[in-house]
Design a protein around this motif. Structure first.
Motif, PDB file in Angstrom:
ATOM      1  N   ALA A  39      49.206  18.037  63.772  1.00  0.00           N
ATOM      2  CA  ALA A  39      48.357  18.928  64.552  1.00  0.00           C
ATOM      3  C   ALA A  39      47.025  18.275  64.922  1.00  0.00           C
ATOM      4  N   LEU A  40      46.407  17.580  63.974  1.00  0.00           N
ATOM      5  CA  LEU A  40      45.102  16.975  64.242  1.00  0.00           C
ATOM      6  C   LEU A  40      45.192  15.968  65.378  1.00  0.00           C
ATOM      7  N   ASP A  54      51.008  27.923  62.515  1.00  0.00           N
ATOM      8  CA  ASP A  54      51.788  28.497  61.416  1.00  0.00           C
ATOM      9  C   ASP A  54      51.040  28.257  60.115  1.00  0.00           C
ATOM     10  N   VAL A  55      50.920  29.283  59.291  1.00  0.00           N
ATOM     11  CA  VAL A  55      50.143  29.127  58.065  1.00  0.00           C
ATOM     12  C   VAL A  55      50.940  28.449  56.947  1.00  0.00           C
ATOM     13  N   ARG A  56      52.270  28.594  56.992  1.00  0.00           N
ATOM     14  CA  ARG A  56      53.105  28.002  55.941  1.00  0.00           C
ATOM     15  C   ARG A  56      54.018  26.945  56.550  1.00  0.00           C
ATOM     16  N   MET A  57      53.755  25.680  56.213  1.00  0.00           N
ATOM     17  CA  MET A  57      54.591  24.576  56.673  1.00  0.00           C
ATOM     18  C   MET A  57      54.822  23.635  55.494  1.00  0.00           C
ATOM     19  N   PRO A  58      55.957  22.918  55.474  1.00  0.00           N
ATOM     20  CA  PRO A  58      56.355  22.182  54.271  1.00  0.00           C
ATOM     21  C   PRO A  58      55.508  20.982  53.897  1.00  0.00           C
ATOM     22  N   ALA A  59      54.994  20.237  54.843  1.00  0.00           N
ATOM     23  CA  ALA A  59      54.236  19.023  54.510  1.00  0.00           C
ATOM     24  C   ALA A  59      52.750  19.358  54.409  1.00  0.00           C
ATOM     25  N   VAL A  60      52.098  19.502  55.554  1.00  0.00           N
ATOM     26  CA  VAL A  60      50.691  19.911  55.587  1.00  0.00           C
ATOM     27  C   VAL A  60      50.636  21.332  56.136  1.00  0.00           C
ATOM     28  N   ASP A  61      50.153  22.267  55.324  1.00  0.00           N
ATOM     29  CA  ASP A  61      50.176  23.664  55.760  1.00  0.00           C
ATOM     30  C   ASP A  61      49.053  23.964  56.753  1.00  0.00           C
ATOM     31  N   ILE A  63      46.518  25.863  56.511  1.00  0.00           N
ATOM     32  CA  ILE A  63      45.167  25.928  55.956  1.00  0.00           C
ATOM     33  C   ILE A  63      44.503  24.554  56.029  1.00  0.00           C
ATOM     34  N   ALA A  64      45.190  23.543  55.487  1.00  0.00           N
ATOM     35  CA  ALA A  64      44.640  22.192  55.499  1.00  0.00           C
ATOM     36  C   ALA A  64      44.464  21.686  56.926  1.00  0.00           C
ATOM     37  N   ALA A  65      45.451  21.970  57.783  1.00  0.00           N
ATOM     38  CA  ALA A  65      45.367  21.511  59.170  1.00  0.00           C
ATOM     39  C   ALA A  65      44.184  22.154  59.888  1.00  0.00           C
ATOM     40  N   THR A  66      43.991  23.449  59.678  1.00  0.00           N
ATOM     41  CA  THR A  66      42.861  24.147  60.294  1.00  0.00           C
ATOM     42  C   THR A  66      41.546  23.551  59.831  1.00  0.00           C
ATOM     43  N   ARG A  67      41.413  23.321  58.544  1.00  0.00           N
ATOM     44  CA  ARG A  67      40.181  22.769  57.995  1.00  0.00           C
ATOM     45  C   ARG A  67      39.895  21.380  58.584  1.00  0.00           C
ATOM     46  N   HIS A  68      40.921  20.525  58.636  1.00  0.00           N
ATOM     47  CA  HIS A  68      40.732  19.174  59.166  1.00  0.00           C
ATOM     48  C   HIS A  68      40.324  19.201  60.638  1.00  0.00           C
ATOM     49  N   GLY A  98      38.219  28.619  58.552  1.00  0.00           N
ATOM     50  CA  GLY A  98      37.622  28.655  59.881  1.00  0.00           C
ATOM     51  C   GLY A  98      38.477  29.231  60.984  1.00  0.00           C
ATOM     52  N   ALA A  99      39.694  29.687  60.677  1.00  0.00           N
ATOM     53  CA  ALA A  99      40.530  30.316  61.702  1.00  0.00           C
ATOM     54  C   ALA A  99      39.839  31.569  62.232  1.00  0.00           C
ATOM     55  N   GLN A 100      40.002  31.828  63.520  1.00  0.00           N
ATOM     56  CA  GLN A 100      39.345  32.981  64.137  1.00  0.00           C
ATOM     57  C   GLN A 100      40.120  34.283  63.963  1.00  0.00           C
ATOM     58  N   GLY A 101      41.311  34.201  63.398  1.00  0.00           N
ATOM     59  CA  GLY A 101      42.085  35.413  63.196  1.00  0.00           C
ATOM     60  C   GLY A 101      43.526  35.077  62.890  1.00  0.00           C
ATOM     61  N   PHE A 102      44.348  36.108  62.800  1.00  0.00           N
ATOM     62  CA  PHE A 102      45.753  35.875  62.483  1.00  0.00           C
ATOM     63  C   PHE A 102      46.637  36.866  63.228  1.00  0.00           C
TER      64      PHE A 102
END
Length: 211
Positions: A39-40, A54-61, A63-68, A98-102
């Motif tokens: 994603a980055l 997607d909030v749940r993914m097998p390698a990098v979820d 949450i981590a992707a959003t933060r990065h 930092g996500a703006q919503g869900f």
């Protein structure tokens, strides 16, 4: 034209979201990624306005992707996380990141395109009751009330209405203020609470017991 990147490990979900978004004249999908790890790079290359993550993914979820993404890309896109479950702790962590919503993955097409437009316009996509439930289920972690922030009475009013899910225009109408005045108050709230955006301000209000 608002550009959108779709990040989800399920191809069927990506195909469905692309069809929904691309059907709108003011929205277009500029790319897809099958994992948070990709994603980055996709955001850096494609510079989307909005990321459906997607909030749940097998390698990098998500949450981590959003933060990065939000920590390293400027200007940063708006991120909306996608979840299967309403009361998903992953969603709360993504909002803190930092996500703006869900959005729920079972959301209707009209809800999906409305969500993209809302966050692209700078507002948060929050469902107050659901976010409040997520916030109060978490331990306090030493969080204080908001008395230390030094909010004025008007800023407290604005924050309470933000916590109810009102947009800047709706807050302006309710308080008989101009939209630009409301934007100024919102900006002051963010500075005083030392938060990134209005979503995190609302979470701070919920988790502190202010709202």
């Amino acid at each position: 034209m608002t550009t959108v990147l779709i990040v989800d490990d399920e191809e069927l979900i990506r195909v469905g979201l692309r069809a929904v978004v691309d059907a709108e004249p003011d929205l277009t999908v500029v790319g897809e990624a099958a994992d948070g790890a990709d994603a980055l790079d996709a955001v850096r290359r494609l510079r989307p306005d909005v990321v459906l993550m997607d909030v749940r993914m097998p390698a990098v979820d998500g949450i981590a992707a959003t933060r990065h993404i939000l920590d390293t890309v400027r200007p940063a896109p708006k991120v909306v996380v996608l979840t299967t479950f309403e009361n998903d702790d992953y969603v709360y962590d993504a909002l803190l990141a930092g996500a703006q919503g869900f959005l729920l993955k079972r959301a209707r097409p009209a809800e999906i395109v409305q969500a993209v437009r809302i966050v692209a316009a700078g507002d948060s996509l929050l469902f107050p009751a659901r976010v409040r439930d997520l916030a109060v289920r978490r331990p306090a972690d030493g969080r204080r009330g908001l008395g230390h922030a030094g909010l004025t009475d008007r800023e407290e009013q604005v924050l309470r209405l933000m916590a109810e899910g009102l947009s800047n225009a709706e807050i302006a109408a309710k308080l008989f203020l101009g939209v630009e005045t409301v934007k100024t108050h919102v900006g002051n709230v963010l500075v005083k609470l030392a938060v990134r955006d209005r979503t995190q301000a609302v979470i701070a209000a919920y988790s502190s017991g202010f709202a």
